[in-house]
Design a protein around this motif. Structure first.
Motif, PDB file in Angstrom:
ATOM      1  N   THR A 127       0.640  -1.085  -0.008  1.00  0.00           N
ATOM      2  CA  THR A 127       0.083   0.104   0.175  1.00  0.00           C
ATOM      3  C   THR A 127       0.783   1.242  -0.052  1.00  0.00           C
ATOM      4  N   ASP A 161      -1.897  -1.743  -9.864  1.00  0.00           N
ATOM      5  CA  ASP A 161      -2.631  -1.351  -8.666  1.00  0.00           C
ATOM      6  C   ASP A 161      -2.213  -1.060  -7.710  1.00  0.00           C
ATOM      7  N   CYS A 189      -0.959   2.242  -6.402  1.00  0.00           N
ATOM      8  CA  CYS A 189      -1.297   3.836  -6.699  1.00  0.00           C
ATOM      9  C   CYS A 189      -0.061   4.602  -6.443  1.00  0.00           C
ATOM     10  N   THR A 190       0.956   4.011  -5.569  1.00  0.00           N
ATOM     11  CA  THR A 190       2.331   4.811  -5.207  1.00  0.00           C
ATOM     12  C   THR A 190       3.405   4.525  -5.742  1.00  0.00           C
ATOM     13  N   SER A 249      -1.694  -0.760 -16.305  1.00  0.00           N
ATOM     14  CA  SER A 249      -2.722   0.177 -16.550  1.00  0.00           C
ATOM     15  C   SER A 249      -3.646   0.560 -15.725  1.00  0.00           C
ATOM     16  N   GLY A 250      -3.618  -0.044 -14.419  1.00  0.00           N
ATOM     17  CA  GLY A 250      -4.473   0.676 -13.339  1.00  0.00           C
ATOM     18  C   GLY A 250      -3.763   1.913 -12.967  1.00  0.00           C
ATOM     19  N   CYS A 251      -4.103   2.091 -11.498  1.00  0.00           N
ATOM     20  CA  CYS A 251      -3.678   3.430 -11.140  1.00  0.00           C
ATOM     21  C   CYS A 251      -2.125   3.870 -10.950  1.00  0.00           C
ATOM     22  N   ALA A 252      -1.529   2.859 -11.212  1.00  0.00           N
ATOM     23  CA  ALA A 252       0.152   2.942 -11.276  1.00  0.00           C
ATOM     24  C   ALA A 252       0.592   3.623 -12.704  1.00  0.00           C
ATOM     25  N   LYS A 253      -0.350   3.865 -13.668  1.00  0.00           N
ATOM     26  CA  LYS A 253       0.027   4.437 -14.761  1.00  0.00           C
ATOM     27  C   LYS A 253       0.092   5.935 -14.443  1.00  0.00           C
ATOM     28  N   ASP A 254      -0.455   6.509 -13.722  1.00  0.00           N
ATOM     29  CA  ASP A 254      -0.348   7.762 -13.258  1.00  0.00           C
ATOM     30  C   ASP A 254       0.847   8.241 -12.410  1.00  0.00           C
ATOM     31  N   SER A 255       1.361   7.116 -11.692  1.00  0.00           N
ATOM     32  CA  SER A 255       2.542   7.589 -10.730  1.00  0.00           C
ATOM     33  C   SER A 255       3.959   6.842 -11.467  1.00  0.00           C
TER      34      SER A 255
END
Length: 535
Positions: A263, A284, A286-287, A310-316
């Protein structure tokens, strides 16, 4: 990792002396309070430090200000020592990177309030880590990294219940990791990497370290520790994990329940193992900022693997390392990862073209797609928005770079590798704009032009390696004998250069002029300090 030599270049020694003098002027690494607050260390602790000094070889005299003379009496003023502002008790001993040797004396036990012990980057001649260190019960910080130690990690270190930072990396240590380290429930930083350690059973001991944030176990043999993923994923505060070259053989992450795992994870480094796919759960996290899977057994189409992110990791995600695998197919649309700063895909089996959307990665600093099978014509559109780009490696592909002759890139590169790309026939004018470059390789680039005399006579000041070999560059080279080219490596071989042999500065560390058309005599120089032949 053998013992380091104390033979240093004179210039570097002078720098060390200057740094040491500055440290003395400031009262050591961390200024002691000493006489400024009318506080002095207890006589027993001063004697303990002098006893410690007796066991130390000190070739550069860093500890010469430790003494029994009246003017040296207050050990709180000694370099490398820090005392408590309230009591004068010695609380820090920081002698890292002092090129000391000898042995670590048990006299340190006479410093009962010691919280910080740093003896890193010294040479203790393959001695074992003293077991008595486990009795320094107030220690919060222990750093013995890169100090030429050997043998096992003493299980007594598990008694250091207040320890928050432990670095034993690069120290020639061997044997199993003692499970008593699991008692270090306050530990936030653990670095055991770059040793010869093994884990004979499992990593259950690690699960008790609920405070751990930074965990580095690279080059630890974990081939039989089948519980590694379950254990490390359960650490609630883990931010950085490096288990590179650990003989991990996990073939699939699909059965792993990751709903409440990792997490806080920011960096996951699993390089040089035998992993077959990108962990599906990583998309997945996100950090997640860095994912390192170079040198594994990844195969299949790159695009399919990228879909797992392609989950939230794509932004970080900022750094993606997938080099030295068996990935094939086209490059994906990396614009889906807007935060990317580094893309490393060398030594795979990628083919197809270079998508122009890569030019939308405004944060990109490093791009390496070398040693693949890419075929494309690269234009300004690929790079027009990459103002932060620092290194570019397109070598070993079938790429043609077609830029307007007057194009000025928005970036200033540090490293540029374009070996076997098509740049010619004219010498690429845009390269002349790169004034910060340290390594420039445009060999075998189908250039059939003369070397720009003005550029060659005024090479970038930070340049250390220039390779323009295996082209059809012709004409004469300008005289560069008066230029400051300290340690520069030249490779101008296999061209059509002609005329009298040019004069080069004797500061050049290597020079290859073979397979050209020069006339005259070759002069052989020997650089006496470094023992490097220049021809």
């Amino acid at each position: 990792m053998g013992g380091r030599s104390f033979k240093l270049p004179h210039a570097f020694f002078t720098l060390l002396v200057l740094v040491h003098s500055m440290r003395l002027a400031l009262g050591g690494f961390i200024p002691g309070v000493g006489d400024a607050n009318n506080i002095s260390c207890p006589e027993g602790e001063r004697q303990a430090l002098l006893e410690f000094k007796k066991g130390i070889s000190d070739p550069y005299g860093w500890l010469s200000f430790w003494g029994s003379e009246e003017e040296k009496k207050n050990c709180c003023n000694w370099p490398g020592i820090r005392c408590s502002n309230q009591t004068g008790r010695v609380i820090q001993l920081q002698l890292g990177f002092d090129y000391l040797g000898g042995m670590i004396s048990p006299s340190l036990l006479e410093l009962p309030y010691l919280t910080y012990l740093d003896l890193s980057n010294n040479d203790f001649n393959h001695s074992y880590i003293p077991e008595f260190i486990g009795s320094l019960s107030n220690l919060e910080h222990l750093d013995l990294s890169s100090s030429n130690l050997s043998g096992p990690i003493p299980y007594q270190l598990g008694n250091l219940s207040r320890l928050q930072y432990l670095d034993l990396s690069s120290s020639n240590l061997s044997g199993p990791i003692p499970h008593q380290l699991g008692n270090l429930s306050r530990l936030q930083y653990l670095h055991l990497g770059d040793n010869n350690l093994t884990e004979s059973e499992n990593l259950e001991w690690l699960s008790h370290m609920s405070s751990i944030e930074y965990l580095y176990l690279s080059f630890t043999n974990l081939s039989v520790a089948n519980d590694w993923l379950e254990v490390v994923s359960s650490l609630p505060n883990l931010k950085n994990l490096d288990m590179s070259a650990c003989n991990l053989r996990l073939s699939s992450f699909s059965q792993f329940n990751h709903s409440k795992s990792f997490t806080s994870l920011e960096s996951l480094q699993l390089r040089d193992n035998e992993i077959n796919d990108i962990p599906k759960f990583s998309g997945d996290i996100c950090t997640l900022c860095e994912l390192g899977l170079s040198g594994n057994n990844l195969n299949g189409q790159l695009i399919e693997h990228i879909n797992d992110l392609s989950g939230c990791a794509k932004d970080s995600l900022e750094v993606l390392e997938l080099a030295r695998n068996q990935l094939w197919g086209s490059l994906p649309d990396f614009a889906l990862f807007p935060s990317l700063k580094g893309i490393y895909l060398s030594s795979n089996k990628l083919n197809g073209t270079m998508p122009k959307t890569i030019g939308n990665l405004h944060n990109l600093e490093h791009l390496d797609v070398s040693l693949n099978y890419l075929q494309d014509v690269i234009s300004e559109a690929h790079f027009s928005n990459l103002s932060r780009l620092l290194s570019l490696d397109l070598s070993g592909n079938s790429l043609t770079l077609e830029f307007d002759f007057n194009w000025v890139p928005p970036f200033q590169l540090d490293k540029l590798y374009l070996r076997s790309c098509k740049l010619g026939p004219r010498f690429p004018n845009w390269i002349r704009t790169q004034r910060n470059v340290t390594i420039l390789d445009i060999s075998n680039a189908q250039i059939s032009d003369t070397v720009p005399a003005e550029w060659f006579a005024n090479l970038p000041p930070k340049l250390v390696s220039l390779n323009i070999s295996s082209n059809q560059i012709h004409g004469q080279l300008p005289n560069v004998s008066t230029m400051s080219l300290s340690e520069l490596r030249f490779d101008l071989s296999a061209n059509r250069l002609e005329g009298p042999l040019p004069l080069f500065s004797t500061d050049v560390s290597s020079l290859n002029l073979s397979k050209n058309r020069f006339r005259g005599h070759f002069h052989l120089f020997v650089k006496s300090m470094m023992g490097i032949w220049v021809f």
